[in-house]
Design a protein around this motif. Structure first.
Motif, PDB file in Angstrom:
ATOM      1  N   GLY A   1       0.814  -1.213   0.000  1.00 60.63           N
ATOM      2  CA  GLY A   1       0.000   0.000   0.000  1.00 60.63           C
ATOM      3  C   GLY A   1       0.842   1.255   0.000  1.00 60.63           C
ATOM      4  N   ALA A   2       1.940   1.238   0.766  1.00 56.47           N
ATOM      5  CA  ALA A   2       2.837   2.394   0.823  1.00 56.47           C
ATOM      6  C   ALA A   2       3.481   2.644  -0.538  1.00 56.47           C
ATOM      7  CB  ALA A   2       3.905   2.171   1.889  1.00 56.47           C
TER       8      ALA A   2
ATOM      9  N   THR B   1       2.185   1.869  -3.441  1.00 58.30           N
ATOM     10  CA  THR B   1       1.134   2.364  -4.336  1.00 58.30           C
ATOM     11  C   THR B   1       0.838   3.842  -4.085  1.00 58.30           C
ATOM     12  OG1 THR B   1       0.139   0.161  -4.406  1.00 58.30           O
ATOM     13  CG2 THR B   1      -1.253   2.002  -5.081  1.00 58.30           C
ATOM     14  N   LYS B   2       0.860   4.248  -2.810  1.00 58.42           N
ATOM     15  CA  LYS B   2       0.533   5.630  -2.460  1.00 58.42           C
ATOM     16  C   LYS B   2       1.664   6.598  -2.801  1.00 58.42           C
ATOM     17  CE  LYS B   2      -2.451   4.301   1.406  1.00 58.42           C
ATOM     18  NZ  LYS B   2      -2.565   4.251   2.890  1.00 58.42           N
ATOM     19  N   ASN B   3       2.862   6.084  -3.014  1.00 54.00           N
ATOM     20  CA  ASN B   3       4.024   6.952  -3.293  1.00 54.00           C
ATOM     21  C   ASN B   3       4.692   6.538  -4.595  1.00 54.00           C
ATOM     22  OD1 ASN B   3       4.370   8.564  -0.587  1.00 54.00           O
ATOM     23  ND2 ASN B   3       4.012   6.442   0.009  1.00 54.00           N
TER      24      ASN B   3
END
Length: 297
Positions: free
Chosen positions: A239-240, A242-244
């Motif tokens: 998730g990290a 994907t978010k960055n």
């Protein structure tokens, strides 16, 4: 010795003092403050008093040890006020290597690097201040217990017991840790799974009881609480990423073995170190607080 030569010799000990203070305190800013305080105490003395000191390095080491002990005694309250998990500051493998060091043998280099590894510093954090000071001064810097006794205010025999208790914790931690070769192999597989978004592969590379700690210090976005369990950690990491999308994750050698540097706009904005036990990643430590990345940029 002429005063200017003595001053030059004393200032030449800065790298040694920083090396000692960092291992004692776990962050570069705290180490720098301790070293500065040590020099302040040196220059508060008269020229005659300074000239009477036969071995300046020994005097500086003793004073730096006392300063660090005082800092450690007050550190727990500061840690309690810290925003999110507190982690030691990771440093590059070359951080405290003397320019004239002869440690060209890879095995010797690994031994040197291990004494500034995040894994070891985390173990040191679990010790009492006196245990930590005794261990670092004796086992890393080879000070005799008679000198350590003058720093911690205990008998040499008591200091020996402190160092022995500390050494047991360190040896227990090292006994369960993977070799450098095995560590790097497991982390490479972990990296491949993360890079391809392979959730199942990432979960299989993690210990079921893995813990992820993310240290942003309230300065940058980070998980305020540790993340537990293989599936939770794997989903958090993917998730990290994907978010960055603008961040670049590159493999990076660290004193803990293979880890990762997080790059953004030409700067390292995070350093990830990992611990491997029984061919699985058991700990993921992400330092994102820019105040703890001073030596990487």
């Amino acid at each position: 010795m002429p005063q200017d030569e003595l001053d030059q010799e004393v200032m030449g000990e800065r790298r040694h003092l920083m090396s000692l203070a960092y291992r004692m305190l776990g962050t570069i800013p705290e180490a720098e403050d301790a070293v500065q305080e040590t020099y302040i105490r040196w220059y508060r003395m008269s020229e005659a008093e300074r000239g009477a000191i036969e071995v300046p390095r020994a005097w500086l080491t003793r004073v730096a040890g006392r300063v660090c002990l005082n800092v450690l005694n007050s550190a727990r309250k500061r840690r309690e006020r810290y925003v999110g998990p507190w982690l030691p500051e990771p440093v590059p493998t070359f951080a405290f290597t003397e320019p004239t060091d002869s440690a060209t043998d890879p095995l010797e280099r690994i031994t040197l690097d291990d004494s500034i590894s995040t894994a070891l510093l985390v173990v040191l954090e679990s010790m009492t201040p006196a245990e930590r000071v005794a261990f670092v001064l004796h086992d890393v810097f080879a000070l005799p217990f008679s000198e350590i006794a003058t720093i911690v205010g205990r008998t040499p025999a008591a200091c020996r017991q402190l160092a022995t208790a500390a050494r047991r914790r360190v040896e227990h931690s090292r006994r369960h840790r993977a070799s450098r070769t095995e560590h790097d192999s497991v982390v490479s597989g972990f990296a491949q799974a993360a890079r391809t978004g392979d959730l199942a592969g990432l979960i299989s590379a993690l210990d079921p009881a893995v813990i992820l700690r993310s240290d942003g210090g309230g300065v940058v976005t980070a998980a305020r609480n540790p993340v537990y369990g293989a599936e939770n950690v794997a989903r958090f990491l993917l998730g990290a990423l994907t978010k960055n999308p603008s961040a670049e994750v590159l493999e990076q050698q660290t004193p803990d073995g293979l880890g990762f540097a997080l790059w953004n706009q030409g700067r390292i904005v995070g350093v990830v170190t990992l611990e491997v036990v029984e061919q699985l990643v058991s700990d993921v430590r992400m330092v994102l607080n820019p105040d703890k990345l001073s030596l990487w940029n």
